[in-house]
Design a protein around this motif. Sequence first.
Motif, mmCIF file in Angstrom:
data_model
loop_
_atom_site.group_PDB
_atom_site.id
_atom_site.type_symbol
_atom_site.label_atom_id
_atom_site.label_comp_id
_atom_site.label_asym_id
_atom_site.label_seq_id
_atom_site.Cartn_x
_atom_site.Cartn_y
_atom_site.Cartn_z
ATOM 1 N N ASP A 154 39.612 37.633 38.266
ATOM 2 C CA ASP A 154 39.439 39.097 38.223
ATOM 3 C C ASP A 154 40.233 39.767 39.351
ATOM 4 O OD1 ASP A 154 37.786 38.798 36.046
ATOM 5 O OD2 ASP A 154 35.923 38.817 37.257
ATOM 6 N N GLN A 155 40.194 39.164 40.547
ATOM 7 C CA GLN A 155 40.935 39.739 41.677
ATOM 8 C C GLN A 155 42.451 39.720 41.397
ATOM 9 O OE1 GLN A 155 39.711 37.488 45.084
ATOM 10 N NE2 GLN A 155 37.744 38.631 45.321
ATOM 11 N N GLY A 156 42.961 38.647 40.746
ATOM 12 C CA GLY A 156 44.388 38.592 40.425
ATOM 13 C C GLY A 156 44.786 39.665 39.424
ATOM 14 N N ARG A 157 43.928 39.927 38.453
ATOM 15 C CA ARG A 157 44.217 40.976 37.479
ATOM 16 C C ARG A 157 44.276 42.354 38.163
ATOM 17 N NH1 ARG A 157 40.654 38.086 33.815
ATOM 18 N NH2 ARG A 157 41.904 37.229 32.087
ATOM 19 N N LYS A 158 43.283 42.595 39.042
ATOM 20 C CA LYS A 158 43.250 43.894 39.724
ATOM 21 C C LYS A 158 44.491 44.083 40.611
ATOM 22 C CE LYS A 158 38.225 44.384 39.830
ATOM 23 N NZ LYS A 158 37.032 44.476 40.704
ATOM 24 N N ALA A 159 44.857 42.990 41.336
ATOM 25 C CA ALA A 159 46.033 43.088 42.213
ATOM 26 C C ALA A 159 47.309 43.320 41.400
ATOM 27 C CB ALA A 159 46.157 41.798 43.036
ATOM 28 N N LEU A 160 47.411 42.623 40.260
ATOM 29 C CA LEU A 160 48.593 42.827 39.421
ATOM 30 C C LEU A 160 48.619 44.229 38.843
ATOM 31 C CD1 LEU A 160 51.076 41.388 38.288
ATOM 32 C CD2 LEU A 160 49.700 40.696 36.317
ATOM 33 N N ALA A 161 47.423 44.797 38.522
ATOM 34 C CA ALA A 161 47.364 46.163 38.001
ATOM 35 C C ALA A 161 47.766 47.160 39.065
ATOM 36 C CB ALA A 161 45.956 46.466 37.492
ATOM 37 N N LEU A 162 47.515 46.853 40.323
ATOM 38 C CA LEU A 162 47.884 47.751 41.425
ATOM 39 C C LEU A 162 49.329 47.513 41.886
ATOM 40 C CD1 LEU A 162 44.605 47.621 43.560
ATOM 41 C CD2 LEU A 162 45.399 49.492 42.074
ATOM 42 N N GLY A 163 50.000 46.606 41.237
ATOM 43 C CA GLY A 163 51.380 46.339 41.621
ATOM 44 C C GLY A 163 51.508 45.359 42.756
ATOM 45 N N ARG A 164 50.462 44.737 43.145
ATOM 46 C CA ARG A 164 50.494 43.734 44.207
ATOM 47 C C ARG A 164 50.632 42.353 43.574
ATOM 48 N NH1 ARG A 164 48.633 45.239 49.214
ATOM 49 N NH2 ARG A 164 49.503 43.204 49.756
ATOM 50 N N GLU A 165 51.816 42.017 43.233
ATOM 51 C CA GLU A 165 52.055 40.729 42.571
ATOM 52 C C GLU A 165 51.822 39.558 43.518
ATOM 53 O OE1 GLU A 165 55.690 38.515 40.143
ATOM 54 O OE2 GLU A 165 55.880 40.615 40.711
ATOM 55 N N ASP A 166 52.148 39.781 44.807
ATOM 56 C CA ASP A 166 51.921 38.721 45.773
ATOM 57 C C ASP A 166 50.449 38.339 45.878
ATOM 58 O OD1 ASP A 166 51.312 41.194 46.712
ATOM 59 O OD2 ASP A 166 51.900 40.749 48.789
ATOM 60 N N LEU A 167 49.567 39.365 45.905
ATOM 61 C CA LEU A 167 48.127 39.091 45.960
ATOM 62 C C LEU A 167 47.649 38.434 44.671
ATOM 63 C CD1 LEU A 167 46.774 42.372 47.631
ATOM 64 C CD2 LEU A 167 47.117 40.117 48.675
ATOM 65 N N ALA A 168 48.232 38.881 43.548
ATOM 66 C CA ALA A 168 47.844 38.273 42.283
ATOM 67 C C ALA A 168 48.251 36.804 42.249
ATOM 68 C CB ALA A 168 48.476 39.039 41.120
ATOM 69 N N ARG A 169 49.464 36.506 42.792
ATOM 70 C CA ARG A 169 49.907 35.102 42.817
ATOM 71 C C ARG A 169 48.991 34.256 43.724
ATOM 72 N NH1 ARG A 169 54.608 36.158 43.987
ATOM 73 N NH2 ARG A 169 55.564 36.029 41.892
ATOM 74 N N GLU A 170 48.589 34.783 44.869
ATOM 75 C CA GLU A 170 47.693 34.040 45.779
ATOM 76 C C GLU A 170 46.346 33.776 45.136
ATOM 77 O OE1 GLU A 170 46.513 32.006 49.147
ATOM 78 O OE2 GLU A 170 48.508 32.740 48.562
ATOM 79 N N ALA A 171 45.809 34.754 44.445
ATOM 80 C CA ALA A 171 44.520 34.577 43.789
ATOM 81 C C ALA A 171 44.591 33.505 42.706
ATOM 82 C CB ALA A 171 44.059 35.897 43.195
ATOM 83 N N LEU A 172 45.701 33.532 41.951
ATOM 84 C CA LEU A 172 45.865 32.526 40.901
ATOM 85 C C LEU A 172 46.062 31.128 41.488
ATOM 86 C CD1 LEU A 172 48.115 34.482 38.354
ATOM 87 C CD2 LEU A 172 45.649 34.003 38.194
ATOM 88 N N SER A 173 46.721 31.050 42.644
ATOM 89 C CA SER A 173 46.899 29.743 43.299
ATOM 90 C C SER A 173 45.545 29.169 43.734
ATOM 91 C CB SER A 173 47.829 29.879 44.501
ATOM 92 O OG SER A 173 49.099 30.313 44.094
ATOM 93 N N ARG A 174 44.729 30.001 44.345
ATOM 94 C CA ARG A 174 43.384 29.544 44.749
ATOM 95 C C ARG A 174 42.549 29.160 43.540
ATOM 96 N NH1 ARG A 174 41.581 33.808 49.539
ATOM 97 N NH2 ARG A 174 43.306 33.294 50.991
ATOM 98 N N ARG A 175 42.726 29.918 42.463
ATOM 99 C CA ARG A 175 41.956 29.603 41.260
ATOM 100 C C ARG A 175 42.375 28.235 40.694
ATOM 101 N NH1 ARG A 175 42.662 30.176 35.783
ATOM 102 N NH2 ARG A 175 40.732 30.561 34.565
ATOM 103 N N ALA A 176 43.646 27.937 40.769
ATOM 104 C CA ALA A 176 44.127 26.643 40.268
ATOM 105 C C ALA A 176 43.541 25.488 41.083
ATOM 106 C CB ALA A 176 45.661 26.614 40.300
ATOM 107 N N ALA A 177 43.451 25.690 42.429
ATOM 108 C CA ALA A 177 42.859 24.634 43.279
ATOM 109 C C ALA A 177 41.376 24.438 42.942
ATOM 110 C CB ALA A 177 43.035 25.003 44.742
ATOM 111 N N LEU A 178 40.679 25.529 42.695
ATOM 112 C CA LEU A 178 39.267 25.411 42.311
ATOM 113 C C LEU A 178 39.097 24.715 40.962
ATOM 114 C CD1 LEU A 178 37.854 28.896 43.411
ATOM 115 C CD2 LEU A 178 37.492 26.676 44.518
#
Length: 265
Positions: free
Chosen positions: A74-98
């Motif tokens: 959810d945080q990655g979607r919100k960051a991508l919607a706000l144009g923060r692709e870097d934050l969206a990429r970090e959130a997705l990376s953490r999600r992959a580790a989990l």
Amino acid sequence: MSGVMKRMGMIFRAKANKALDRAEDPRETLDYSYQKQLELLQKVRRGVADVATSRKRLELQLNQLQGQSSKLEDQGRKALALGREDLAREALSRRAALQQQVSDLEVQHQTLQGEEEKLTLAAQRLQAKVDAFRTKKETIKATYTAAQAQTRIAESFSGISEEMSDVGLAIQRAEDKTAQLQARAGAIDELLASGALDDQSGLAKDDIQAELDRLSGGTDVELELQRMKAELAGGPSAQQQALEGGGAAAPQDRTQQQSHPRFEK
């Protein structure tokens, strides 16, 4: 020397085995075996409980990781919607580790679940065996107790028990002593009757004296019987006749005395 020691060891083991056999009670052995089976069943149940506890902990961790994974998505979607692709990429990376952790925990969860099922099945089978053993144990104990009581009753009736054997020996000794005393008394009577043994008390009678006493007793009885018959018939008794005979003879005696006077000197 080694042969002697082996023989002594064999004798000791044989006597110890015999003593243990006398001391052993099958009912106590069955109860002890049943107690051990219950302890084993309790250990299996405890193992099932431990595995189930571990499985439950893994499920809790999986739920937490899955919750965190959903939150990061959810945080990655919100960051991508706000144009923060870097934050969206970090959130997705953490999600992959989990997700990798979730996968590992799911494998462990499946393994624990399989172990739990095996232990549960083993506990059920062991419970069935313990129940069957308990039924068989009680049947054997009841049969053994009945056989033991029947044996004691049979021994009491047959007189082969230790107590009855002692009583039987006492009865046999009493019978032997009684027979010996009877034989001794009979022998003494025979010796006294034959005259071979004198009676020091003076109470014994010989055969002639005993026959005279018997005849005298019989005559007295006959005289008494005749007197009673005479009294019942109303006639004079033998005693009255004797008195009358004596009175008639008295005057004759006086006449004789008068016909022969005495001269005094």
